[in-house]
Write an enzyme that holds these catalytic residues in place. Structure first.
Site, short mmCIF file in Angstrom:
data_model
loop_
_atom_site.label_atom_id
_atom_site.label_comp_id
_atom_site.label_asym_id
_atom_site.label_seq_id
_atom_site.Cartn_x
_atom_site.Cartn_y
_atom_site.Cartn_z
N SER A 213 4.12 -1.00 -0.81
CA SER A 213 2.76 -0.69 -1.28
C SER A 213 1.82 -0.47 -0.11
O SER A 213 2.20 -0.64 1.06
CB SER A 213 2.24 -1.84 -2.14
OG SER A 213 1.78 -2.88 -1.29
N LYS A 214 0.62 -0.11 -0.46
CA LYS A 214 -0.46 0.12 0.51
C LYS A 214 -0.59 -1.04 1.50
O LYS A 214 -0.93 -0.86 2.65
CB LYS A 214 -1.75 0.29 -0.30
CG LYS A 214 -2.95 0.67 0.50
CD LYS A 214 -2.93 2.14 0.83
CE LYS A 214 -3.81 2.44 2.03
NZ LYS A 214 -3.42 3.66 2.72
N ARG A 215 -0.31 -2.26 1.00
CA ARG A 215 -0.44 -3.43 1.88
C ARG A 215 0.59 -3.40 3.01
O ARG A 215 0.41 -4.04 4.04
CB ARG A 215 -0.29 -4.72 1.07
CG ARG A 215 -1.62 -5.32 0.66
CD ARG A 215 -1.43 -6.43 -0.33
NE ARG A 215 -1.11 -5.89 -1.65
CZ ARG A 215 -0.12 -6.29 -2.43
NH1 ARG A 215 0.70 -7.23 -2.03
NH2 ARG A 215 0.06 -5.74 -3.61
N GLY A 217 1.46 -0.69 4.62
CA GLY A 217 1.17 0.40 5.55
C GLY A 217 0.89 1.66 4.75
O GLY A 217 0.61 1.59 3.55
N ASP A 223 -2.12 9.88 3.21
CA ASP A 223 -2.24 9.11 4.46
C ASP A 223 -1.43 9.79 5.57
O ASP A 223 -1.87 9.88 6.72
CB ASP A 223 -1.66 7.69 4.30
CG ASP A 223 -2.40 6.87 3.26
OD1 ASP A 223 -3.57 7.19 2.97
OD2 ASP A 223 -1.79 5.91 2.72
#
Ligand code: GLU
Length: 447
Positions: A213-215, A217, A223
């Site tokens: 997930s985004k957490r 990276g 992105d």
């Protein structure tokens, strides 16, 4: 042979546009695209935009941009699921008429009746093209809502109705849909529609084996685009998250991937996303660019940072030194700064470790004398001079190598020292070595 795996294959990407495009989702799109291109079939796009609150025009645009950036061409006009509501409701009517569905005021809320699909009441199974045979007992297959009491069709109904209308014969999607597939198969059967084949892809996970997930990276296609990675590299990398060509090749062109890709070699275990590995692959893609393209991009990155090369010949000598080390375009200026300007920054940790230690500045000045005396400022001559000096002083070459590197580049690491000194040239090198004392003082005024 499975008709879904011939030139008549019709597969699709069916994202719900509710936010940024996750790499796991776009990998699903890529696998669909590759299967279609490999077999000479069709790859379609259906935007599942029925969630009126969460589906935004920006999110739809995000899907289209991500696909465009990665070269995921489609073979027919995209289908917007929200435009097909009447067809979905007609299908519910058909199921009611044939007795495969019934109406019920669930929980007696008085808010109206929902349409419920009647499961066949028998065990069900299917051969997943990735996971193999899957089965579920009748007791675990419950009737389910296909039209809510507010009159809105539910995902299962819309998804199957559209796949039937689009003549999809191969559904490749994330394995979070495995449980749904039993319901979908029951719908196909009730409608007398030919069954598609299914391939459910394992998730992309982080180092702990949890969904990436985004957490962890960068997790969204946007992105990677914003950070200056190459779409070819991301494409190649995502294909390898779950599939391998059967040998240890990792750098595979799009043409090679189209020729080699096969669902048989998609693994059923979750694939781990490793950013370092991805960056290395991106670097490889950069180095594979034709020299002239590389140079144009390199110069553009310098210009953005206000750095202008003295001349073309100098540029041609600098580039080969840095090529191995630059993993993405936006890193160029930072890596190359000291070649093109005297106003580069110093890594304070490196200064403390290499220039502020006992004897470092004295060594540096002695080395400067030795360098200044060289008739030819070449890598070989510089190397020899440094080693001779170290030997004379009973010191290690490293006692000279590290201080001179930091004094001249500001960095702890970098390309081969003697080559970079030769390319920088006598004036810059001697000048920076002489200024090292000042540099140390300016970084640490108390000393
Ligand atoms: N909109 C669903 C999703 O994004 C599609 C599932 C499917 O491919 O059938 O998960």
């Amino acid at each position: 042979m499975n008709t879904a795996l011939t030139s008549s294959v019709r597969c699709r990407f069916a994202p719900s546009p509710t936010g940024n495009v996750h790499i796991g989702n776009i990998r699903t799109a890529i696998y669909n695209w590759l299967v279609a291109r490999h077999h000479g079939g069709k790859f379609l796009l259906r935007i599942e935009d029925t969630d009126r609150e969460r589906s935004t025009p920006e999110a739809v645009q995000g899907v289209l941009n991500a696909m465009d950036w990665l070269g995921l061409t489609i073979d027919e006009e995209p289908v917007y699921q929200s435009t097909r509501r009447e067809a979905h409701l007609a299908m519910a009517e058909q199921l009611l008429a044939s007795g495969h569905a019934y109406k019920e005021d669930k929980g007696n809320t008085g808010r109206g009746e929902a349409v419920i699909f009647r499961m066949p009441g028998e065990d069900m199974g299917f051969d997943d093209l990735v996971k193999g045979p899957l089965r579920k007992a009748a007791a675990d297959l419950k009737d389910f809502v296909i039209v809510r009491s507010d009159g809105n069709p539910v995902f299962h109904l819309s998804n199957v109705a559209d796949d039937i209308a689009m003549n999809i014969n191969l559904v490749i999607r994330g394995d979070d849909h495995v449980e749904n597939t039993y319901r979908h198969l029951a719908l196909y059967q009730a409608l007398g529609a030919p069954l598609p084949s299914f391939a459910h892809l394992p998730m992309i996970v982080n180092h702990q084996g949890k969904p990436y997930s985004k957490r962890d990276g960068d997790a969204y296609v946007g992105d990677f685009q914003a950070k200056g990675y190459l779409p070819e590299a991301l494409f190649n990398f995502l294909v390898l998250l779950g599939w391998s060509p059967g040998d240890d090749r990792e750098f595979l062109s799009r043409e090679e991937l189209v020729a080699l890709f096969d669902l048989d070699r998609v693994g059923s275990n979750p694939a781990q996303f490793d950013l370092v590995k991805f960056e290395n692959l991106n670097g490889q893609y950069m180095r594979a660019l034709p020299d002239s393209d590389y140079k144009t991009q390199f110069t553009a990155c310098l210009a953005e940072a206000g750095l202008i090369p003295d001349d073309d010949a100098y540029l041609d000598r600098v580039i080969p030194l840095l090529k191995e080390r630059i993993k993405k375009w936006p890193d160029t200026a930072e890596q190359a700064h000291y070649f093109f300007s005297d106003h580069f920054s110093f890594d304070e940790k490196a200064v403390r470790k290499r220039l502020q230690r006992e004897g470092a500045l004295e060594n540096l000045l002695a080395l400067r004398e030795a360098f200044a005396a060289l008739p030819d400022f070449t890598a070989t001559a510089l190397d020899e001079a440094l080693r001779n000096l170290a030997e004379q002083q009973g010191a290690k070459p490293a006692d000279f190598i590290h201080p001179v590197r930091v004094a001249v580049t500001g960095q702890a690491g970098g390309p081969s020292l003697f080559e970079l000194l030769e390319v920088l040239g006598r004036d810059r090198v001697l000048d920076r070595m002489a200024k090292a004392k000042e540099t140390v003082a300016s970084l640490n005024p108390s000393e």
